[in-house]
Design a protein around this motif. Structure first.
Motif, PDB file in Angstrom:
ATOM      1  N   ALA A  64       0.830  -1.206   0.000  1.00 43.69           N
ATOM      2  CA  ALA A  64       0.000   0.000   0.000  1.00 43.69           C
ATOM      3  C   ALA A  64       0.859   1.249   0.000  1.00 43.69           C
ATOM      4  CB  ALA A  64      -0.923  -0.014   1.215  1.00 43.69           C
ATOM      5  N   GLY A  65       1.960   1.221   0.762  1.00 36.80           N
ATOM      6  CA  GLY A  65       2.844   2.375   0.781  1.00 36.80           C
ATOM      7  C   GLY A  65       3.505   2.612  -0.561  1.00 36.80           C
ATOM      8  N   VAL A  66       3.935   1.519  -1.249  1.00 37.26           N
ATOM      9  CA  VAL A  66       4.559   1.671  -2.572  1.00 37.26           C
ATOM     10  C   VAL A  66       3.580   2.279  -3.563  1.00 37.26           C
ATOM     11  CG1 VAL A  66       5.516   0.385  -4.532  1.00 37.26           C
ATOM     12  CG2 VAL A  66       6.203  -0.192  -2.191  1.00 37.26           C
ATOM     13  N   PRO A  75       9.995  -0.432  -4.015  1.00 36.83           N
ATOM     14  CA  PRO A  75       9.770  -1.883  -4.093  1.00 36.83           C
ATOM     15  C   PRO A  75      10.881  -2.709  -3.440  1.00 36.83           C
ATOM     16  CG  PRO A  75       9.248  -0.843  -6.195  1.00 36.83           C
ATOM     17  CD  PRO A  75       9.887   0.211  -5.343  1.00 36.83           C
ATOM     18  N   SER A  76      12.044  -2.097  -3.243  1.00 33.65           N
ATOM     19  CA  SER A  76      13.153  -2.830  -2.610  1.00 33.65           C
ATOM     20  C   SER A  76      12.865  -3.176  -1.154  1.00 33.65           C
ATOM     21  CB  SER A  76      14.433  -1.996  -2.694  1.00 33.65           C
ATOM     22  OG  SER A  76      14.275  -0.751  -2.032  1.00 33.65           O
ATOM     23  N   VAL A  77      11.841  -2.537  -0.546  1.00 30.34           N
ATOM     24  CA  VAL A  77      11.519  -2.879   0.842  1.00 30.34           C
ATOM     25  C   VAL A  77      11.062  -4.324   0.949  1.00 30.34           C
ATOM     26  CG1 VAL A  77      10.958  -0.512   1.500  1.00 30.34           C
ATOM     27  CG2 VAL A  77       9.167  -2.011   0.585  1.00 30.34           C
ATOM     28  N   PHE A  78      10.535  -4.898  -0.139  1.00 28.12           N
ATOM     29  CA  PHE A  78      10.138  -6.302  -0.122  1.00 28.12           C
ATOM     30  C   PHE A  78      11.352  -7.214   0.089  1.00 28.12           C
ATOM     31  CE2 PHE A  78       6.430  -4.706  -2.665  1.00 28.12           C
ATOM     32  CZ  PHE A  78       5.466  -5.043  -1.733  1.00 28.12           C
ATOM     33  N   VAL A  79      12.497  -6.813  -0.458  1.00 24.53           N
ATOM     34  CA  VAL A  79      13.724  -7.604  -0.270  1.00 24.53           C
ATOM     35  C   VAL A  79      14.114  -7.634   1.199  1.00 24.53           C
ATOM     36  CG1 VAL A  79      16.157  -7.816  -0.907  1.00 24.53           C
ATOM     37  CG2 VAL A  79      14.480  -7.062  -2.607  1.00 24.53           C
ATOM     38  N   LEU A  80      14.030  -6.474   1.854  1.00 24.66           N
ATOM     39  CA  LEU A  80      14.339  -6.424   3.281  1.00 24.66           C
ATOM     40  C   LEU A  80      13.369  -7.291   4.080  1.00 24.66           C
ATOM     41  CD1 LEU A  80      15.924  -5.210   5.638  1.00 24.66           C
ATOM     42  CD2 LEU A  80      14.343  -3.262   5.608  1.00 24.66           C
ATOM     43  N   LEU A  81      12.103  -7.245   3.708  1.00 20.48           N
ATOM     44  CA  LEU A  81      11.105  -8.072   4.397  1.00 20.48           C
ATOM     45  C   LEU A  81      11.438  -9.562   4.245  1.00 20.48           C
ATOM     46  CD1 LEU A  81       8.270  -8.126   5.841  1.00 20.48           C
ATOM     47  CD2 LEU A  81       7.320  -8.469   3.559  1.00 20.48           C
ATOM     48  N   LEU A  82      11.837  -9.964   3.046  1.00 16.20           N
ATOM     49  CA  LEU A  82      12.169 -11.366   2.811  1.00 16.20           C
ATOM     50  C   LEU A  82      13.397 -11.802   3.605  1.00 16.20           C
ATOM     51  CD1 LEU A  82      11.569 -11.599  -1.055  1.00 16.20           C
ATOM     52  CD2 LEU A  82      10.150 -12.577   0.755  1.00 16.20           C
ATOM     53  N   LEU A  83      14.393 -10.934   3.708  1.00 18.30           N
ATOM     54  CA  LEU A  83      15.604 -11.269   4.465  1.00 18.30           C
ATOM     55  C   LEU A  83      15.283 -11.495   5.938  1.00 18.30           C
ATOM     56  CD1 LEU A  83      18.228  -8.832   2.894  1.00 18.30           C
ATOM     57  CD2 LEU A  83      18.005 -11.295   2.520  1.00 18.30           C
ATOM     58  N   VAL A  84      14.436 -10.622   6.498  1.00 16.69           N
ATOM     59  CA  VAL A  84      14.052 -10.790   7.903  1.00 16.69           C
ATOM     60  C   VAL A  84      13.228 -12.065   8.083  1.00 16.69           C
ATOM     61  CG1 VAL A  84      12.808  -9.756   9.825  1.00 16.69           C
ATOM     62  CG2 VAL A  84      14.141  -8.301   8.297  1.00 16.69           C
ATOM     63  N   ALA A  85      12.315 -12.316   7.145  1.00 19.20           N
ATOM     64  CA  ALA A  85      11.484 -13.517   7.241  1.00 19.20           C
ATOM     65  C   ALA A  85      12.327 -14.785   7.168  1.00 19.20           C
ATOM     66  CB  ALA A  85      10.440 -13.512   6.134  1.00 19.20           C
ATOM     67  N   PRO A 118      11.210  -2.503 -14.715  1.00 19.52           N
ATOM     68  CA  PRO A 118      11.636  -3.871 -15.041  1.00 19.52           C
ATOM     69  C   PRO A 118      12.859  -4.317 -14.239  1.00 19.52           C
ATOM     70  CG  PRO A 118      11.051  -2.699 -17.040  1.00 19.52           C
ATOM     71  CD  PRO A 118      10.996  -1.689 -15.931  1.00 19.52           C
ATOM     72  N   GLY A 119      13.789  -3.386 -14.016  1.00 22.41           N
ATOM     73  CA  GLY A 119      14.962  -3.739 -13.215  1.00 22.41           C
ATOM     74  C   GLY A 119      14.593  -4.107 -11.796  1.00 22.41           C
ATOM     75  N   ALA A 120      13.662  -3.352 -11.202  1.00 21.77           N
ATOM     76  CA  ALA A 120      13.226  -3.656  -9.837  1.00 21.77           C
ATOM     77  C   ALA A 120      12.519  -5.003  -9.770  1.00 21.77           C
ATOM     78  CB  ALA A 120      12.309  -2.545  -9.330  1.00 21.77           C
TER      79      ALA A 120
END
Length: 382
Positions: A64-66, A75-85, A118-120
């Motif tokens: 929602a924030g994106v 969109p890179s915040v999803f990568v951080l979320l996955l690393l923590v998970a 596309p890069g993201a």
């Protein structure tokens, strides 16, 4: 008249348990154990369920924030979320979170969010794949999240603890240095020490086939077994017993080289036996000479049955030293092992004989390549 003998008490009937009763009790205990394991799994699943719900809520909030404010939410915040998970979730629950992230990323792409280039998208897909591969490998090893990493740290510490030198009488000094290939946390080389009967110091330096993390698990298992054998039997029986243990394991890469040194700290008498290992170096302080304690060529541990290593004996005089080392100090591509040993003799003469240097100084002087495990033990009588 009263009888002179007191009346006998009636005997209590002997209680016997039939075989059926014993089996019933055993089955009941097994059932109770299964129930307890089930409850633990339920509690673990409950915790994982709560964590999964938290990560799903965070994923929807980040999406929602994106969409609403791309300047603050990338969109890179999803990568951080996955690393923590990855650090707290198990494989199955992690798959749920990864699937949710992919669905949300697809929805954002369909909504034409400008920052979802596309890069993201490619970076996010690669992150999801990397997270799943890492989590699957960890699942295969039975490691779960952060506690699994802590367990590996504990195993590494246990491996190094076996090489700690016990307190020695005045006049004796032992220095140990072990370094793994490329600075990895686990090494295929390890040292076990034991002070038996208060006066017999025993040291085993072992080089397990492989190197670094690939040999770390075998090193850990073997160090525990050899630590139990060391000092529990006479020195000539140690390497044959270690060989029998390795043969019983039936490892795919089931061999190791080893050298065993036993020293009587009261008299200075020593004995050395080797199994496929490079010969130790002895410093005679009176003459300043260095001697290779070579023995008859014998097989490594875990190769053939019933080995009988040759034993060399001698006596420590004041200032004498014996240096044990692994082949990582003398082997390198394009150089013969004998040349490497000759070079190491020169290092020991400069470092140990002339300056009374330590095991780390020998390693530094040898300038061995970082792509192999290395270990040095220096035993000196002052």
């Amino acid at each position: 008249m009263h009888s002179r003998h007191a009346p006998r008490r009636p005997r209590r009937p002997r209680v016997t348990r039939s075989l059926g009763t014993v089996r019933a009790d055993r089955d009941r205990d097994a059932a109770s154990a299964r129930v307890r394991r089930g409850l633990r799994r339920v509690r673990a699943l409950g915790t994982q369920g709560v964590l999964t719900a938290v990560f799903l809520v965070l994923a929807f909030a980040l999406a929602a924030g994106v969409e609403r404010d791309p300047r603050w939410f990338s969109p890179s915040v999803f990568v951080l979320l996955l690393l923590v998970a990855t650090s707290v979730l198990r494989w199955r629950t992690l798959v749920v979170v990864v699937a949710a992230v992919l669905v949300l990323a697809t929805a954002l792409a369909l909504a034409a969010v400008p920052t979802l280039t596309p890069g993201a998208v490619v970076v996010l897909l690669l992150a999801c794949a990397a997270v799943l591969v890492f989590a699957w490998e960890r699942e295969r090893l039975g490691l779960q999240g952060a506690p699994g990493a802590l367990m590996l740290v504990d195993l590494r510490d246990r491996l190094s603890a076996g090489g700690r030198v016990p307190p020695l009488p005045v006049g004796w000094h032992v220095d140990v240095e072990v370094r793994s290939a490329h600075g990895a946390g686990f090494s295929g080389d390890f040292v076990v020490t034991r002070l038996a009967e208060g006066h017999r110091l025993e040291i085993a330096l072992v080089d397990v086939s492989g190197k670094g993390q690939a040999a770390g698990v075998r090193s850990l298992q073997l160090s525990g077994a050899l630590g139990g054998l060391l000092g529990a039997m006479s020195p000539p029986r140690f390497l044959p017993a270690a060989n029998d243990y390795l043969l019983d394991q039936r490892w795919d890469e089931g061999f190791a080289t080893a050298v065993h040194l036993a020293v009587d700290l009261r008299t200075g008498g020593w004995s050395v036996a080797s199994a496929g290992h490079p010969p130790p170096i002895r410093l005679d302080a009176a003459s300043g000479r260095l001697e290779l304690l070579t023995t008859a060529a014998g097989p490594a541990l875990g190769v053939v049955d019933a080995i009988r290593p040759e034993v060399r004996t001698g006596t420590f005089a004041r200032g004498d030293a014996i240096v044990l080392y692994t082949d990582g100090l003398v082997e390198s591509p394009g150089r013969d092992v004998d040349q490497g040993i000759d070079r190491l003799l020169g290092v020991v003469e400069q470092v140990v004989s002339a300056r009374g240097g330590s095991a780390s100084a020998v390693l530094a002087g040898a300038r061995a390549a970082e792509d192999d495990d290395r270990a040095v033990v220096v035993v000196r009588r002052r």
